[in-house]
Write a protein that holds these residues in place. Structure first.
Motif, PDB file in Angstrom:
ATOM      1  N   VAL A 121       0.859  -1.183   0.000  1.00 40.51           N
ATOM      2  CA  VAL A 121       0.000   0.000   0.000  1.00 40.51           C
ATOM      3  C   VAL A 121       0.896   1.234   0.000  1.00 40.51           C
ATOM      4  N   PRO A 122       0.775   2.108  -1.006  1.00 40.75           N
ATOM      5  CA  PRO A 122       1.636   3.308  -1.054  1.00 40.75           C
ATOM      6  C   PRO A 122       1.480   4.150   0.208  1.00 40.75           C
ATOM      7  N   ASN A 131       9.111   5.539   9.530  1.00 46.16           N
ATOM      8  CA  ASN A 131       9.861   4.661  10.430  1.00 46.16           C
ATOM      9  C   ASN A 131       9.450   3.220  10.145  1.00 46.16           C
ATOM     10  N   THR A 132      10.397   2.370   9.810  1.00 46.16           N
ATOM     11  CA  THR A 132      10.088   0.976   9.487  1.00 46.16           C
ATOM     12  C   THR A 132      10.195   0.038  10.691  1.00 46.16           C
ATOM     13  N   VAL A 133      10.529   0.566  11.875  1.00 46.41           N
ATOM     14  CA  VAL A 133      10.802  -0.302  13.025  1.00 46.41           C
ATOM     15  C   VAL A 133       9.612  -1.188  13.366  1.00 46.41           C
ATOM     16  N   GLY A 134       8.413  -0.641  13.442  1.00 41.94           N
ATOM     17  CA  GLY A 134       7.267  -1.429  13.896  1.00 41.94           C
ATOM     18  C   GLY A 134       6.405  -2.005  12.788  1.00 41.94           C
ATOM     19  N   ALA A 135       6.806  -1.830  11.526  1.00 39.41           N
ATOM     20  CA  ALA A 135       5.952  -2.235  10.409  1.00 39.41           C
ATOM     21  C   ALA A 135       5.746  -3.746  10.351  1.00 39.41           C
ATOM     22  N   GLY A 136       6.841  -4.498  10.474  1.00 45.45           N
ATOM     23  CA  GLY A 136       6.725  -5.954  10.434  1.00 45.45           C
ATOM     24  C   GLY A 136       5.910  -6.497  11.593  1.00 45.45           C
ATOM     25  N   ASP A 137       6.034  -5.872  12.750  1.00 43.97           N
ATOM     26  CA  ASP A 137       5.262  -6.303  13.914  1.00 43.97           C
ATOM     27  C   ASP A 137       3.777  -6.036  13.712  1.00 43.97           C
ATOM     28  N   ALA A 165       1.653   1.552   9.764  1.00 44.91           N
ATOM     29  CA  ALA A 165       2.725   1.573  10.759  1.00 44.91           C
ATOM     30  C   ALA A 165       3.961   2.295  10.237  1.00 44.91           C
ATOM     31  N   VAL A 166       4.291   2.088   8.963  1.00 44.98           N
ATOM     32  CA  VAL A 166       5.457   2.742   8.366  1.00 44.98           C
ATOM     33  C   VAL A 166       5.312   4.263   8.388  1.00 44.98           C
ATOM     34  N   ALA A 167       4.077   4.734   8.293  1.00 42.54           N
ATOM     35  CA  ALA A 167       3.827   6.173   8.261  1.00 42.54           C
ATOM     36  C   ALA A 167       3.775   6.799   9.647  1.00 42.54           C
TER      37      ALA A 167
END
Length: 275
Positions: A215-216, A221-227, A257-259
């Protein structure tokens, strides 16, 4: 309501946001420092609770001020933190550098996370579990061995898995590097494989059974995206959503989360991501 026990690390994230990460031996002097709740276990527990699940956190903190802050953050997210143990170690800490593109590098000091006593919990073995690998291997193995409900495992950080996990895990959640590091995943019953900008796929014994595009979004911050992705997919499947619908929702949650600059982003209930 979907019940879920989340086993994993509870960390204080010490985050330095910089224009660019330093090279080896280099000092970068433009950092902005923040302290925030983190740890893969706590991040996934907070995400699952905000998505609408009834979540209990299984982990440990130390006897320090950071412990109070991490427990308060879990409670504010709607997580039942009553089963979190207290150990004679410092609360886990992650030292994180995030550059202006949102990419990160992390050093984890496990502290109390390495002192969990899995036999101390009085839990219903039928309650599903979501776990990761930031805590001691014996702790994860014990919970897998004594659980009868779905056992979902985010294989992060990647390491070799023993027979208990290979035989018991019903859902593996991995990125491309983790998938490549464990060839046996190609024979697993169900694997969620995240592909970064290309979205994610579900594999059943190595065969793709569902896919979802990324999703664009603006990367902060990518820290919590996978979680967040792991929590959303697990909650969606436990709710009985179609596999592709659950995967698409998880990708949307990961993008949200990335945003968000927080390791534990402020997510909406899962239905908001089903469109």
């Amino acid at each position: 309501m979907t019940r879920l026990d989340v086993l994993g690390a509870i960390n204080q994230d010490v985050v330095a946001r910089v224009h660019r990460a330093p090279a080896l031996g280099e000092t970068v002097a433009d950092g902005v420092l923040t302290h925030q709740p983190g740890g893969k276990g706590a991040n996934q527990a907070a995400a699952a609770a905000r998505l609408g699940a009834d979540v209990r956190m299984l982990g440990a903190v130390g006897r320090d001020a950071a412990a109070d802050q991490m427990l308060a953050a879990l409670s504010s997210a709607g997580v039942d933190a009553s089963a979190v143990q207290t150990a004679d170690e410092a609360t886990g800490t992650a030292l994180i550098v995030v550059d202006e593109a949102g990419e990160n590098s992390i050093v984890v000091c496990p502290g109390a996370n390495a002192r969990i006593d899995p036999g101390a919990w009085d839990r219903d073995p039928a309650v599903p579990v979501l776990a990761q690998l930031e805590v001691a291997p014996d702790t994860v193995d014990h919970l897998a061995r004594t659980s009868t409900g779905l056992f979902a495992l985010n294989v992060s950080p990647a390491r070799e898995l023993g027979s208990v996990l290979w035989n018991r895990v019903g859902l593996f959640i991995v990125n491309e590097g983790e998938y490549a590091a464990l060839p046996r995943l190609a024979t697993a019953a169900l694997v969620a494989l995240t592909l970064g900008a290309e979205g994610a796929v579900l594999l059943r014994r190595g065969v793709e059974v569902a896919s979802a595009p990324s999703v664009p979004t603006s990367v902060v911050n990518t820290v919590g995206a996978g979680d967040a992705f792991a929590a959303a997919l697990t909650v969606g499947l436990l709710r009985g959503l179609d596999e592709e619908v659950a995967l698409r929702a998880a990708c949307a949650v990961g993008a949200a989360a990335v945003a968000d600059e927080r390791s534990q982003p402020l997510l909406q209930p899962l239905d908001a991501y089903l469109g």
